[in-house]
Each structure stands twice: as structure tokens, then as C-alpha cells.
Design a protein around this motif. Structure first.
Motif: not given
Length: 207
Positions: A161-187
């Protein structure tokens, strides 16, 4: 499976512990405007070259001008230290995994990274300098990686599993092992979700 799960957590620096895109945009804008009197900004880009539509040489000259201030003075993202300390107190091991020190710009500045981490109260178990992040994750049995670069996210998420710290350049990434986070509390929230998923998977293996 009873009890807590202690995990090895990998954490990138640029784009995860710091907001490198905002820094590059702010300081790159100043550099290229003062140099050329015009700007052509693509905020969806990851590199200075693509962000400002410049050549490789112009990218390198700009970054070499602004990198020292960035590597020494750019603060950690809000609550990064707080959440990482929380993860450590819960029994997890923290691996800082960065590509710094693997190119000419950052060469011989590894001690600056150590000082920056200390100043920003980012406590860790091991600091690793490498571009080959997938191999590092395998070597050190990393259970979760926190990353922003899409190439790394794509390769690592095929294994863990990867926690993807959101940026515009990675916004299209999706998979069951990708968890998008927008802040460190979201991490931290995404970490709890992954932790429960791992517990369930282990329980299913035992049942």
C-alpha cells in the motif's frame, strides 16, 4: 490475529514532508520572471522544466540557484512531526527514503538533510538515500510507503500500500493499493484504514 501490528513505514521528503511544488512555483516564478520578463506556468507539472516550459539547462540553472535555501529553510508540512512521532510511539519504525544525495545538485549535502530533519523534529529509525525506492522497500520490508512522485507510486503500489500525498501531477493515479491523502492528519487516517485492512488479511489467512 490479536494485538497491535507494528509496521515499517517509508516516508519520502520532497513533496511529502515538504511542499516542494509550491516552493518551486514561488521561487521558480521569481527566477524566470527576473531573467526573462515572462512566465508560462503549468502547475500540474512535477519538474521545473515542465512547470515553466524551459530547457533542461534552464531547469538545472534555476534549481541550483534556489535549492540551498529550500534544503535548509523550507519548513516541514504542518503536523508532519506530530503524526510521525505518533506513529513511532505506536510501535512503528520510520524509514525516511529520499532521492536526495543521488544527483549533482544534492551531492555531498546529506548532512544538511540530517540537520533539517532534526530541526523540524522529524524523528526516524533509518535515513536512506536512493532513487531505487521499490528496491529499498523490498530490502527493508516496508509495509506502507508515503510518496508523491507518480512513477514511484505506480511501481511500489504493485507490491505494498502507498499513501499518495496529493499533488496535481499525481491526481489521476488510482488502484486498490493507492490511498490518497491531502494533509498529514489525513495520512494518519489512511494509515489506520490500511492497518485494519492488513489485520483483516492476516485474520483471513489464519481462519
Amino acid at each position: 490475529m490479536k494485538g497491535e501490528i507494528n509496521m515499517n513505514i517509508g516516508i519520502d521528503i520532497d513533496g511529502v514532508l515538504t511542499d516542494v511544488i509550491r516552493y518551486a512555483c514561488d521561487y521558480g516564478s521569481k527566477y524566470f520572471f527576473e531573467k526573462y520578463g515572462k512566465l508560462d506556468i503549468n502547475i500540474n507539472a512535477w519538474s521545473l522544466k515542465d512547470m515553466f516550459n524551459v530547457t533542461d539547462e534552464e531547469d538545472k540553472k534555476c534549481w541550483s540557484t534556489i535549492v540551498e535555501n529550500y534544503s535548509i529553510n523550507e519548513p516541514a508540512r504542518p503536523f508532519a512531526s506530530e503524526i510521525i512521532n505518533k506513529l513511532k510511539k505506536e510501535g512503528n519504525s520510520i524509514y525516511i527514503i529520499t532521492a536526495r544525495g543521488t544527483d549533482n545538485i544534492y551531492n555531498q549535502k546529506n548532512n544538511i538533510v540530517e540537520e533539517w530533519l532534526k530541526y523540524n523534529k522529524i524523528y526516524y529509525d533509518k535515513l536512506i538515500f536512493s532513487k531505487e525506492k521499490l528496491e529499498i522497500c523490498k530490502k527493508y520490508n516496508i509495509n506502507i510507503m508515503i510518496e508523491d512522485k507518480k512513477e514511484n507510486i505506480n511501481s511500489i503500489s504493485k507490491s505494498i500500500p502507498v499513501i499518495c500525498f496529493h499533488e496535481n501531477h499525481n491526481k489521476e493515479l488510482k488502484s486498490k493499493n493507492i490511498y490518497r491523502a491531502y494533509s498529514w492528519y489525513d495520512v494518519y487516517y489512511k494509515y489506520l484504514i490500511i492497518k485494519e485492512r492488513i489485520k483483516d488479511e492476516e485474520n483471513n489467512k489464519l481462519s
